[in-house]
Design an enzyme around this catalytic site. Sequence first.
Site, PDB file in Angstrom:
ATOM      1  N   HIS A   1     -23.989 -40.372 -21.953  1.00 16.37           N
ATOM      2  CA  HIS A   1     -22.666 -40.345 -22.559  1.00 16.37           C
ATOM      3  C   HIS A   1     -22.019 -41.727 -22.532  1.00 16.37           C
ATOM      4  O   HIS A   1     -21.186 -42.034 -23.384  1.00 16.37           O
ATOM      5  CB  HIS A   1     -21.755 -39.350 -21.819  1.00 16.37           C
ATOM      6  CG  HIS A   1     -22.156 -37.923 -21.984  1.00 16.37           C
ATOM      7  ND1 HIS A   1     -23.122 -37.333 -21.208  1.00 16.37           N
ATOM      8  CD2 HIS A   1     -21.723 -36.977 -22.850  1.00 16.37           C
ATOM      9  CE1 HIS A   1     -23.255 -36.065 -21.569  1.00 16.37           C
ATOM     10  NE2 HIS A   1     -22.427 -35.830 -22.565  1.00 16.37           N
TER      11      HIS A   1
ATOM     12  N   ASP B   1     -28.760 -34.860 -30.316  1.00 16.36           N
ATOM     13  CA  ASP B   1     -27.634 -34.740 -29.399  1.00 16.36           C
ATOM     14  C   ASP B   1     -26.434 -35.415 -30.073  1.00 16.36           C
ATOM     15  O   ASP B   1     -26.548 -35.973 -31.167  1.00 16.36           O
ATOM     16  CB  ASP B   1     -27.985 -35.404 -28.059  1.00 16.36           C
ATOM     17  CG  ASP B   1     -27.173 -34.856 -26.895  1.00 16.36           C
ATOM     18  OD1 ASP B   1     -26.127 -34.223 -27.126  1.00 16.36           O
ATOM     19  OD2 ASP B   1     -27.582 -35.076 -25.739  1.00 16.36           O
TER      20      ASP B   1
END
Length: 361
Positions: free
Chosen positions: A190, A260
């Site tokens: 992230h 993702d």
Amino acid sequence: MTLHAPLILDIAGTALSDVDRRRLAHPLTGGLILFGRNWQSRAQLTALCADVKSIRPDLLIAVDHEGGRVQRFRTDGFTHLPPMRAFGELWMQDGKGLPGSGAMKACEAATSAGFVLASELRACGVDFSFTPVLDLDHGESGVIGDRAFARDPRMVSLLARSLMQGLLQAGMANCGKHFPGHGAVKADSHVALPVDQRSLKAILADDALPYTWLGSVLTAVMPAHVIYSKVDDRPAGFSSRWVQEILRGQLGFDGVVCTDDLSMAAARQIGGRELSYTEAVLSALQAGCDLALLCNRSTVDGGAELDQVLDDLAEAQLKGRWVPDEASEERRLNLLPRTPARPWDELVRARDYMQALDRLP
């Protein structure tokens, strides 16, 4: 012109705005991913999902709803599902002293978790959850951690297969993630781009084994935002070697490949350069992905970045820089449930649902 709706987008609130409706009606939009900010109550979520389907019945309504710390809906009757590690721990218990009794109990509990998870979501109109995690718990990755079943790929595969059976019983498809394995790297994708320096042989003999063993039952796979430097210098989701040569060619996977979240800056890195959102989507599609996720952009500048991607992708199609894939569209449609969902009031009184709750750890 071949139809292919590869974009999975988000919305900002608990109800659709006129702008949301326009984006969801766009022919390049294939679905909606929901987050905690889109939740108030079961009644609100059910109304929201019905509103989405009134725009286009073929839109895939999806969510990250695994259990443990990754569960978007937790109140108003939704069961608090355990993290996947709980099933691995149950496996290691010896039950009543019978050989393998812990393993059998864990598999039964995992099936029950999948059934409860999918039944509750579907009762509110949600089609699909990005689950299960197939990463191995090497003890290195904080972002994976207890989201993984275990370290042993055999345990992971059998528990994941059991959970997927529960999803299937409730009429929901599945998504194995994060291919070929995120559990051996420390960096959180992230905020940073992890690099795994192991050889292809080592990865295929360990972390990727669940994808080999579960290929016949996986309906979707999500590549990791990780660079496996001895295999390719691109993250797996941007790598035709990983997606087309290894996953589809060598492992024989023929389901959906979904990126993702491409909104993360760390995820949009190729050759040391940060890609634009459009460049990231095009790179993923050109690498062989069927669907591209753009999350949490509706809350920034009114979602202008989403509009830009929709416009840019349409232009790329017209100019031949992206060719829609009819097979990709067919795979996307195959993620939609094929059976009617039980309404919530009927579900919570059903014997199979109550028995499943009793089997959860």
